[in-house]
Design an enzyme around this catalytic site. Sequence first.
Site, short mmCIF file in Angstrom:
data_model
loop_
_atom_site.label_atom_id
_atom_site.label_comp_id
_atom_site.label_asym_id
_atom_site.label_seq_id
_atom_site.Cartn_x
_atom_site.Cartn_y
_atom_site.Cartn_z
N CYS A 1 -29.79 -59.44 -22.04
CA CYS A 1 -29.41 -60.84 -21.85
C CYS A 1 -29.63 -61.35 -20.43
CB CYS A 1 -27.97 -61.07 -22.28
SG CYS A 1 -26.80 -59.89 -21.61
N ARG B 1 -27.89 -46.52 -23.04
CA ARG B 1 -26.42 -46.57 -23.03
C ARG B 1 -25.87 -45.15 -22.98
NH1 ARG B 1 -25.23 -51.41 -27.50
NH2 ARG B 1 -26.52 -52.98 -26.42
N GLN C 1 -33.99 -52.46 -28.95
CA GLN C 1 -33.30 -53.53 -29.68
C GLN C 1 -34.26 -54.67 -30.00
OE1 GLN C 1 -29.92 -54.58 -27.10
NE2 GLN C 1 -28.64 -54.24 -28.87
N ASP D 1 -33.96 -57.74 -29.78
CA ASP D 1 -32.96 -58.57 -29.13
C ASP D 1 -33.49 -59.98 -28.89
OD1 ASP D 1 -30.50 -59.00 -28.06
OD2 ASP D 1 -30.80 -57.78 -26.26
N HIS E 1 -32.11 -64.08 -27.46
CA HIS E 1 -31.06 -64.96 -26.94
C HIS E 1 -31.51 -66.39 -27.13
CE1 HIS E 1 -30.18 -61.09 -25.07
NE2 HIS E 1 -28.92 -61.49 -25.17
N LYS F 1 -18.18 -62.40 -32.59
CA LYS F 1 -19.47 -62.11 -33.23
C LYS F 1 -19.32 -61.98 -34.74
CE LYS F 1 -18.96 -57.12 -32.46
NZ LYS F 1 -19.67 -55.85 -32.16
N HIS G 1 -26.33 -64.41 -28.61
CA HIS G 1 -26.95 -63.10 -28.53
C HIS G 1 -27.11 -62.64 -29.99
CE1 HIS G 1 -25.16 -62.50 -24.32
NE2 HIS G 1 -24.42 -63.47 -24.82
#
Length: 647
Positions: free
Chosen positions: A334, A363, A381, A383, A385, A464, A510
Amino acid sequence: MQVLIDDKSIEVAAGESCTQVLSRAVSGKRLKNAVACFVDGQARDLAALVPDGARELALVPADSPAGLSIIRHSAAHIMAEAVKKLFPAAQVTIGPAIENGFYYDFALERPFTPEDLEAIEAEMHKSIAANVPFSCTYVPKEEARALFSGQGETYKLEIMDENIVGEEVSLYRQGDFTDLCRGPHVPTTGMVKAVKLLSVAGAYWRGDEKRPMLQRIYGAAFASEADLKAYLHHLEEAKKRDHRKLGTQLDMFSFSEEVGAGMPIWHPKGELVRTILEDFERREHLKRGYQLVRGPLILRRELWERSGHYDNYRENMYFTEIDEQAYGIKPMNCLSHMLIYKSRIRSYRDLPQRYFELGVVHRHEKSGVLHGLLRVRQFTQDDAHILCRPDQLLDEITGVIKFVQDVVALFGFDYEVELSTRPEKSIGSDEDWERATRALTEAMESLGLPYEINEGDGAFYGPKIDIKLKDALDRRWQCATVQCDFTLPERFDLVYTDADGERKRPVMLHRVILGAVERFLGVLLEHTAGALPTWLAPVQARILIVTDAQKEFAEAARDKLAEAGVRAELDDRNEKLGFKVREAQMEKIPYMLVAGDKEKELGGLNVRLRSGENLGVKSLDEVALLITADCQEPFKRGGMRYNFRSQ
């Protein structure tokens, strides 16, 4: 005192137990099958006295969720009793009920063996057959300390010192075994009717890698033998579908101690599957108005401090130093996406901005929770945004949910939805959290989407929606999510110029669709038992020759199928046809195309499916159309399109 039982008002005398009162309103099988009772919604032992001021009593049936939890916790105590009988030197720690069963952690110098589990289970069945009562007593904490100190149970002493407030504790006894426990428990050991010990694993005390390693014995417990038998069958099916075993069998990926835990190594077939999947994702995102972006792997620590990750997430991050500057290796994408947004002045006409990145993140997962592809330390990911105006928020959230629904349907999953709310460790104002939660709720309700509330499990910056996939064995897997965030745009001073010329703050979503590519592929392998859909299979067809006389024909057939966009390979080894067919089936190849003298003469191939079905001889054009149609079929059902010729 009067209490309600099944809408009947029942008189309660002083000193009466729950069983005594319930038996005046309920009888027969219902009472016999009860393992505990609810007193004003709180589970209690049946033998417990009805407290002053109680308003309502209800039975807890053995086969209800609450009843099963009580049976399983009681089974854990019975197991601990058996371990102490067989291994007096073992120290007991904690033994909770879990989904489908229970575990208990023990401190013992020698490791438990499979033979030990058999002996422990046999001892448990003796206790169950004896139908020994569970009894609860409340004693001063110092008396309990003296009891456990005399037994050398140092872990129980630590639990009392660190976790129990007050000067009194509850102890549960069955037979010669006494445990520190809140309860409740079944009335007698005989009510634990179906139990099976499963495995032993290592577990750090308190989940802390710096604390002693204990031995955790897992077991299953159900209300009936039939339910237990069905569950054990389910476990056997899960073993067959274990993605780690399939990854080796299909030569897709591996792990190496030389590389390090939680770091998958992708072999050619696995990397091809990833490439096809990631290509699909890029195309679908571009169709939906996303822009492809990419951020750096490491960013200066000051950015992570500004975002709140350093204070709220740093135990999951890796850090390094370059030129005496501290950097954080990104656990999510992000920050870079916000910096892309901030790189130029944005007008209200520019919104929404949708940034998509197949971002590699790291992670720090504890070694005890790593599990094949399902829990890794490095992953990719899908991912994105979305930065939008508040008035665009509902449409953007519903757009993400519909995107997830399309992809979930493509892979043949059912799913469940949860709304995860503000955790204890979080940032942002109450007002922003309320606005974000309301936006997510309105989006789900506008789509008629049923959902459960998952209290306190939101991200630290916003609530979320979590979409949990249900696989072929009815297991739940967290993959897709959409998180609503009013806080990070504030921290990074993200703005746009509105129609009135005023600077306004955008909202950020997100979201991931598959989640971690690694985790999704692990789930998909287990869901399909390795038989990936034809469009995603690394090898879609294998041509099997009977003798070398067909080799030249088979090579030409392979090349023609490749021109049609089919991923085909040739098995020209000097092996028996039956062996080649079985091997191709083990490798889950969708189409086995046999080339013998007859097929060569006809200019076609004998088509066999991995299911065992034989479609007979078909021309090369027919084979290509058959495989292409098979690839397209799941996309047609969802109104999607995909060009397979590019693969």
